[in-house]
Motif scaffolding. Structure first.
Motif, PDB file in Angstrom:
ATOM      1  N   MET A 178      -3.472  67.519 -57.534  1.00 39.07           N
ATOM      2  CA  MET A 178      -3.105  66.413 -56.645  1.00 39.07           C
ATOM      3  C   MET A 178      -4.268  65.426 -56.595  1.00 39.07           C
ATOM      4  SD  MET A 178      -1.701  68.771 -53.515  1.00 39.07           S
ATOM      5  CE  MET A 178      -1.696  67.400 -52.361  1.00 39.07           C
ATOM      6  N   HIS A 179      -3.970  64.186 -56.294  1.00 35.75           N
ATOM      7  CA  HIS A 179      -5.016  63.183 -56.283  1.00 35.75           C
ATOM      8  C   HIS A 179      -4.895  62.249 -55.085  1.00 35.75           C
ATOM      9  CE1 HIS A 179      -4.801  64.639 -60.458  1.00 35.75           C
ATOM     10  NE2 HIS A 179      -6.114  64.529 -60.393  1.00 35.75           N
ATOM     11  N   LYS A 180      -5.753  61.258 -55.044  1.00 31.43           N
ATOM     12  CA  LYS A 180      -5.824  60.312 -53.937  1.00 31.43           C
ATOM     13  C   LYS A 180      -4.534  59.492 -53.825  1.00 31.43           C
ATOM     14  CE  LYS A 180      -8.517  56.201 -52.655  1.00 31.43           C
ATOM     15  NZ  LYS A 180      -9.615  55.316 -53.110  1.00 31.43           N
ATOM     16  N   ILE A 181      -4.073  59.297 -52.584  1.00 35.89           N
ATOM     17  CA  ILE A 181      -2.931  58.409 -52.337  1.00 35.89           C
ATOM     18  C   ILE A 181      -3.472  56.983 -52.269  1.00 35.89           C
ATOM     19  CG2 ILE A 181      -1.067  57.795 -50.746  1.00 35.89           C
ATOM     20  CD1 ILE A 181      -1.076  60.701 -49.781  1.00 35.89           C
ATOM     21  N   GLN A 182      -2.942  56.135 -53.131  1.00 33.65           N
ATOM     22  CA  GLN A 182      -3.453  54.764 -53.195  1.00 33.65           C
ATOM     23  C   GLN A 182      -2.283  53.778 -53.245  1.00 33.65           C
ATOM     24  OE1 GLN A 182      -5.511  53.328 -56.850  1.00 33.65           O
ATOM     25  NE2 GLN A 182      -7.250  53.009 -55.468  1.00 33.65           N
ATOM     26  N   GLU A 183      -2.365  52.747 -52.418  1.00 29.34           N
ATOM     27  CA  GLU A 183      -1.316  51.728 -52.437  1.00 29.34           C
ATOM     28  C   GLU A 183      -1.416  50.919 -53.723  1.00 29.34           C
ATOM     29  OE1 GLU A 183      -1.500  49.412 -48.870  1.00 29.34           O
ATOM     30  OE2 GLU A 183      -0.270  50.857 -47.765  1.00 29.34           O
ATOM     31  N   ARG A 184      -0.247  50.797 -54.416  1.00 30.19           N
ATOM     32  CA  ARG A 184      -0.216  50.041 -55.663  1.00 30.19           C
ATOM     33  C   ARG A 184       1.068  49.224 -55.722  1.00 30.19           C
ATOM     34  NH1 ARG A 184      -1.788  55.015 -58.033  1.00 30.19           N
ATOM     35  NH2 ARG A 184       0.202  55.250 -59.114  1.00 30.19           N
ATOM     36  N   PRO A 185       1.049  48.101 -56.418  1.00 26.88           N
ATOM     37  CA  PRO A 185       2.290  47.319 -56.595  1.00 26.88           C
ATOM     38  C   PRO A 185       3.227  48.032 -57.558  1.00 26.88           C
ATOM     39  CG  PRO A 185       0.484  46.316 -57.810  1.00 26.88           C
ATOM     40  CD  PRO A 185      -0.118  47.427 -57.015  1.00 26.88           C
ATOM     41  N   MET A 186       4.465  48.239 -57.151  1.00 25.19           N
ATOM     42  CA  MET A 186       5.451  48.933 -57.975  1.00 25.19           C
ATOM     43  C   MET A 186       6.696  48.058 -58.110  1.00 25.19           C
ATOM     44  SD  MET A 186       3.871  51.751 -58.636  1.00 25.19           S
ATOM     45  CE  MET A 186       5.174  52.718 -59.373  1.00 25.19           C
ATOM     46  N   ALA A 187       7.325  48.115 -59.269  1.00 26.95           N
ATOM     47  CA  ALA A 187       8.573  47.382 -59.487  1.00 26.95           C
ATOM     48  C   ALA A 187       9.737  48.271 -59.084  1.00 26.95           C
ATOM     49  CB  ALA A 187       8.681  46.967 -60.957  1.00 26.95           C
ATOM     50  N   ILE A 188      10.437  47.907 -57.997  1.00 29.59           N
ATOM     51  CA  ILE A 188      11.552  48.699 -57.486  1.00 29.59           C
ATOM     52  C   ILE A 188      12.751  47.779 -57.295  1.00 29.59           C
ATOM     53  CG2 ILE A 188      12.390  50.141 -55.583  1.00 29.59           C
ATOM     54  CD1 ILE A 188       9.529  51.032 -55.145  1.00 29.59           C
ATOM     55  N   ASN A 189      13.847  48.120 -57.983  1.00 22.29           N
ATOM     56  CA  ASN A 189      15.070  47.316 -57.919  1.00 22.29           C
ATOM     57  C   ASN A 189      14.794  45.846 -58.229  1.00 22.29           C
ATOM     58  OD1 ASN A 189      16.609  49.581 -57.162  1.00 22.29           O
ATOM     59  ND2 ASN A 189      16.140  49.250 -54.984  1.00 22.29           N
ATOM     60  N   GLY A 190      13.970  45.612 -59.230  1.00 24.29           N
ATOM     61  CA  GLY A 190      13.713  44.256 -59.667  1.00 24.29           C
ATOM     62  C   GLY A 190      12.723  43.485 -58.820  1.00 24.29           C
ATOM     63  N   GLN A 191      12.122  44.151 -57.810  1.00 19.58           N
ATOM     64  CA  GLN A 191      11.150  43.471 -56.955  1.00 19.58           C
ATOM     65  C   GLN A 191       9.831  44.245 -56.940  1.00 19.58           C
ATOM     66  OE1 GLN A 191      12.631  42.707 -53.048  1.00 19.58           O
ATOM     67  NE2 GLN A 191      14.299  41.380 -53.743  1.00 19.58           N
TER      68      GLN A 191
END
Length: 510
Positions: free
Chosen positions: A453-466
């Protein structure tokens, strides 16, 4: 009286051994703990010491015979029944007691207190010896019953030795740095009363045979000497793994089978260090635990066909569920709701679908486990340990969190027993608590899988075209490719990912 010599415990999953060499023959005089014979298993070479002093009366299992655990190997006629010749030997040995020791024993007996031996406690399955790390008391000190006298180090954990009775510590027979076998004698104390103080000029005496650095002549196993002579190998070319560096037959075989290093390959000596730098360096001997960690991890790399596959998981749903119920959970169960219970549950769920990740290799067999004993790697001040949560697949979230919290605390305090770190079938390692973003965990043999397991980090993700910001975690599964194929490893990680991104799947067993 006749004493039986039997096959000792050979280690986890080892049920039989072959008699390799007898060092004594019927009629020979033997002393207690003197090596009688050597057994070979498919994993290690085991020496069998004499359980008592006397004469070897009969050998039941001959060289080349295969015997099971606790099988009868031989019998010994005890000292008192061995006849006049052995009585002379006994008297001769007794006559060699120094005058100072005799005076010391006389003084103690004159005080009216009972002499109590301080013995090495049970060290755990497959652990046969320990090193005396620290004595907290000195000869002549008064001690209370169960007060800690000294600390021993094994290749797995540290063991504290309490006083067997209230009284005065008499003679210390195993000094700091000495290696002593399970059940061996550490010292003596006098219960009640007070023991006489040792004379200031007297160095502590020890009945124990010199070990460690003080042992200059270590006699190698006869079978090893024979094989080295046959193969024209010198002892300098073999690394001994027996007690005090004693060379065993297995060590010679390993040296023979080891690939020959190129002329330029020998390990280079440490480069010269400038005097001003050397004065600021500190050299500390590795603890037995650290040596064992180093050896096991290197063995893991050398033995398993280890690969690592990666994925990432969106922690949004788990974090939302935890936030919603954490207060109610803690109020009802008395323990915090963390992420480890979710990961443990998700892994148990995935292991049912991909059982080879929960299996191990034993010779030419694959042993599938219909249960999950989950190892949870924990960093401690003395090194990495892996306490085991047994039958984690049948536990609730609350039971898992309680078990992890309790074993984690015991690990940090150095209170884990050997049995609590044995028998794991799969391991989870959480490097994220230290800030690790990505790593490849190393297998904990004989297991075939470990999840990092690793660090939880906020990242930009492409979800449903956004593009949205999501709390993401990288997952890494290291596995033994000898029994786990790439398809199985990827399937396992995908199932863990699915369960964490939609925790309701765990409830529905989907």
């Amino acid at each position: 009286m006749t004493i039986e010599v039997r096959v000792p415990t050979l280690g986890e999953s080892v049920t039989e051994a072959t008699v390799a060499t007898w060092f004594k023959k019927p009629g020979d005089t033997v002393t207690e703990d003197e090596m009688l014979c050597e057994l070979e298993t498919d994993k290690v070479t085991v020496e069998v010491p004499s359980p008592a002093s006397g004469k070897l009366a009969e050998i039941v299992a001959q060289e080349g015979d295969t015997v099971g655990v606790d099988a009868l190997l031989a019998s010994i006629a005890e000292e008192g029944n061995a006849g006049p010749e052995e009585t002379k030997v006994k008297e001769s040995v007794s006559a060699q007691k120094t005058e100072d020791d005799a005076e010391y024993a006389e003084e103690i007996s004159g005080k009216g207190g009972e002499t109590v031996d301080i013995m090495v406690p049970t060290l755990g399955e497959s652990v046969t010896e320990a090193t005396v790390s620290t004595w907290f008391k000195s000869e002549g000190d008064n001690v209370a019953q169960d007060e800690i006298l000294c600390e021993l180090e094994t290749d797995k954990v540290s063991v504290e030795v309490p006083a067997p009775a209230a009284g005065t510590l008499g003679k210390i027979t195993a000094q700091e740095g000495e290696t002593i076998e399970a059940g061996g004698k550490l010292g003596e104390m006098t219960s009640g009363g007070a023991a006489p103080a040792k004379k200031s000029g007297d160095a502590p005496k020890s009945d124990a045979k010199p070990t460690g650095d003080g042992q200059k002549d270590v006699e190698n196993a006869p079978s090893a000497n024979k094989l080295m002579a046959e193969k024209n190998i010198s002892a300098d070319q073999v690394t001994g793994t027996g007690r005090d560096g004693r060379i065993m037959k297995e060590d010679v075989l390993n040296a023979i089978s080891a690939p020959k290093a190129a002329p330029s390959a020998p390990a280079a000596p440490r480069a010269p260090v400038p005097a001003d730098d050397a004065a600021r360096e500190e050299r500390v001997k590795m603890t037995r635990l650290r040596q064992t960690i180093a050896k096991r991890l290197k063995d893991s790399q050398n033995t398993a066909a280890m690969l690592t596959t990666y994925n990432e998981v969106d922690m949004t749903e788990v974090m939302a569920l935890r936030k919603e119920y954490k207060d109610l959970f803690e109020k009802k169960h008395g323990v915090r709701l963390g992420f480890m219970s979710f990961f443990t549950k998700a892994c148990c769920h995935a292991l049912k679908e991909v059982p080879e990740v929960n299996a191990e290799i034993d010779g030419t067999d694959i042993v599938y486990k219909n249960f999950v004993h989950m190892g949870v790697a924990a960093g401690t001040p003395t090194g990495l340990v892996v306490p085991v949560i047994r039958d984690a697949d049948s536990m609730s979230f609350a039971e898992i969190e309680k078990a992890i919290a309790e074993k984690g605390k015991r690990a940090r305090d150095g209170k884990l027993s050997m049995s609590e770190m044995q028998g794991g079938t799969f391991t989870i390692s959480n490097g994220g608590v230290y800030g690790s973003l990505m790593s490849s965990p190393i297998l904990n043999p004989p297991q075939s899988g470990i999840l990092g397991m690793h660090k939880i980090q906020e990242r930009p993700m492409a979800i449903n075209g956004q593009v949205v910001i999501r709390p993401m975690m990288y997952l890494a599964l290291s596995y033994d490719h000898r029994i786990v194929d790439g398809k199985g490893a990827v399937t396992f990680l995908v199932r863990v990912k699915e369960a964490l991104e939609d925790p309701r799947r765990l409830l529905m067993d989907l």
